[in-house]
Design an enzyme around this catalytic site. Structure first.
Site, short mmCIF file in Angstrom:
data_model
loop_
_atom_site.label_atom_id
_atom_site.label_comp_id
_atom_site.label_asym_id
_atom_site.label_seq_id
_atom_site.Cartn_x
_atom_site.Cartn_y
_atom_site.Cartn_z
N LYS A 1 82.40 149.33 90.52
CA LYS A 1 82.92 150.51 91.05
C LYS A 1 82.49 150.84 92.54
O LYS A 1 82.65 152.42 92.88
CB LYS A 1 81.81 151.59 90.08
CG LYS A 1 81.74 151.81 88.43
CD LYS A 1 80.75 152.25 87.72
CE LYS A 1 81.30 152.59 86.46
NZ LYS A 1 82.17 152.86 85.60
N HIS B 1 76.21 158.76 80.25
CA HIS B 1 76.87 157.42 79.99
C HIS B 1 76.18 156.95 78.66
O HIS B 1 75.14 156.85 78.22
CB HIS B 1 77.07 156.45 80.79
CG HIS B 1 78.28 155.07 80.37
ND1 HIS B 1 78.07 154.34 79.86
CD2 HIS B 1 79.77 155.90 80.99
CE1 HIS B 1 79.18 153.63 79.87
NE2 HIS B 1 80.13 153.91 80.44
N CYS C 1 83.53 157.39 77.06
CA CYS C 1 81.94 156.86 77.15
C CYS C 1 80.34 158.31 77.05
O CYS C 1 79.79 157.75 77.82
CB CYS C 1 81.37 155.44 77.71
SG CYS C 1 82.40 154.36 76.99
N ASP D 1 70.75 156.28 86.71
CA ASP D 1 71.86 155.89 87.04
C ASP D 1 72.57 155.64 88.10
O ASP D 1 73.24 156.88 87.69
CB ASP D 1 71.59 156.14 85.11
CG ASP D 1 74.33 155.69 85.11
OD1 ASP D 1 73.96 155.07 86.24
OD2 ASP D 1 74.33 155.66 84.46
N GLN E 1 78.17 156.30 89.28
CA GLN E 1 78.71 156.88 89.87
C GLN E 1 78.44 157.30 90.95
O GLN E 1 79.20 158.57 91.76
CB GLN E 1 79.22 158.07 89.07
CG GLN E 1 80.07 157.98 87.66
CD GLN E 1 81.51 157.40 87.80
OE1 GLN E 1 82.11 156.58 88.80
NE2 GLN E 1 81.64 156.08 86.92
#
Ligand code: PMP
Length: 408
Positions: free
Chosen positions: A227, A124, A365, A201, A204
């Site tokens: 999220k 991202h 993104c 990261d 997600q």
């Protein structure tokens, strides 16, 4: 979803009963943001009706309540990701701020001209641009691990990027544009074999997969509340205690200091050192309610149900003539990126929107990841545990109508 029917789970989410332009809402934009269960909404209301106060500073009943709730949230987050101590949890605005914090506070002071930071092609923009900024400031160099035709990291090429000049590595656990689950444990072990610390990261992955920072032995991990059913404007940085102690402050101000004179300021230890000013107390409390909700369902149950939906949706879309699924890794979560021959992604996105089906159509993104496939944009339905096979059928039907030149 585990012991509960998806119908009863859906009743926990008031917005899923929404009707848009006469059509029942189908929320398939979960990678952009999830919806909130009533438990989270109610927790925010309770906080503002009964607990609202600034934390730490004032010695009165409401200050004690809000401080207790805020610090309990830190413990909830720590427990959820397997952190050894709540002191390893820093509240930030979201994944983006979390990556910027690690880049500026921990990595930047370690970078000299010619030093290297390893990223991957899947990232991202939030895991690219902060590194470009610190690289420009320090003369460091960014190296990028390639991905294969399925959208999976090429592990051999990734491991060959590491040199004696590599100072840090950062990559996504689940890629937001393609849904790839990266082999995080192997990638972390490879970096560690070169003495290189890693940031994961988890924007997600935290909502969809079990996470255990100690089993992964990851050095830093970030994710966003919104999220994972929580409020916007709240997110988490996990950092190993000793690394947070080494890191420099992110911002200066109240809360993060032990003592201030004009000659010298002594900082608080982590996490306060990184939480200057009044934090997002209410939304941290709301995030804990979201995590409790996820725990109630069981993240393993969520992962299993969502995997079944992903397989079902992939097959439904594959049967539509002209659909090309982008991102076909064996290990995938949540995301079903695709393009439709002869039709722009905007056209497909608008046709879906007219039927009340919310997806993202664009570059998500993650331009370098899509450009690997010669694309500037895809249509990206993304799944959560409150979605159903019927909704995925409805999605595929609309796409089939667009493909067949149907009038929309
Ligand atoms: N990384 C990944 C993998 C993401 O999917 C996102 C959100 N789309 C981000 C970072 C940025 O998260 P936020 O906008 O919540 O800061």
């Amino acid at each position: 979803v585990g012991a509960r029917s998806v119908e009863s789970v859906r009743e926990d989410f008031p917005i899923l009963a929404e009707v848009v332009d006469g059509k029942p809402l189908v929320w398939l934009d979960n990678a952009a943001t999830t919806q909130r269960p009533r438990a989270v909404i109610d927790r925010l209301v309770r906080y503002y009706e009964h607990e609202n106060s600034n934390v730490h500073r004032a010695a009165h009943a409401l200050a004690a309540r809000s401080t207790d709730a805020y610090e309990a949230s830190r413990r909830t987050v720590a427990g959820f990701i397997g952190a050894g101590s709540p002191d390893e949890i820093v509240f930030v605005r979201g994944t983006t701020e979390g990556i910027n914090l690690v880049a500026r506070s921990f990595v930047r002071p370690r970078l000299a001209p010619g030093d290297e930071v390893v990223l991957t092609r899947l990232e991202h923009h939030a895991n690219i641009v902060p590194w470009q900024i610190v690289a420009a400031e320090t003369g460091a160099v960014i190296k990028v691990a390639p991905i294969d035709d399925d959208g999976q990291i090429e592990l051999g090429a990734y491991s060959r990027l590491f040199t004696p000049r590599t100072r840090f590595a950062s990559f996504a656990h689940v890629a937001n544009a393609l849904g790839t689950i990266t082999p995080a444990a192997e990638m972390i072990a490879i970096a560690h074999s070169h003495g290189v610390p890693v940031l994961l990261d988890a924007a997600q992955s935290a909502p969809h997969l079990p996470l255990d920072v100690r089993a992964l032995d990851v050095d830093f991990l970030v994710f966003s509340g919104h999220k994972i059913l929580g409020p916007t404007g709240i997110g988490v940085v996990y950092g190993k205690g000793e690394l947070l102690e080494e890191a420099e402050p992110y911002q200066g101000g109240g809360n993060m200091i032990a003592d201030v004179t004009f000659e010298q300021t002594i900082y608080q230890p982590a996490p306060a050192k990184f939480e200057a000013g009044t934090g997002n107390i209410a939304d941290a409390v709301g995030l804990a309610a979201a995590i409790e909700y996820v725990r109630g369902l069981g993240i393993e149950n969520i992962a299993a149900y969502e995997h079944a939906l992903l397989v079902y949706g992939t097959e439904a879309l594959r049967r539509v003539p002209g659909v090309r699924i982008v991102g076909t890794a064996a290990q995938k979560a949540t995301v079903l990126s695709f393009v439709l021959d002869g039709h722009s992604v905007e056209e497909v996105g608008q046709a879906l929107s007219r039927e009340g089906i919310a997806v993202r159509a664009g570059h998500h993104c993650a331009q370098p990841a899509l450009r690997r496939f010669g694309l500037e944009a895809t249509v990206r339905p993304s799944i959560a545990f409150y979605n159903t096979c019927d909704e995925l059928d409805a999605l595929a039907d609309v796409v089939r109508n667009v493909a067949g030149g149907g009038v929309w």
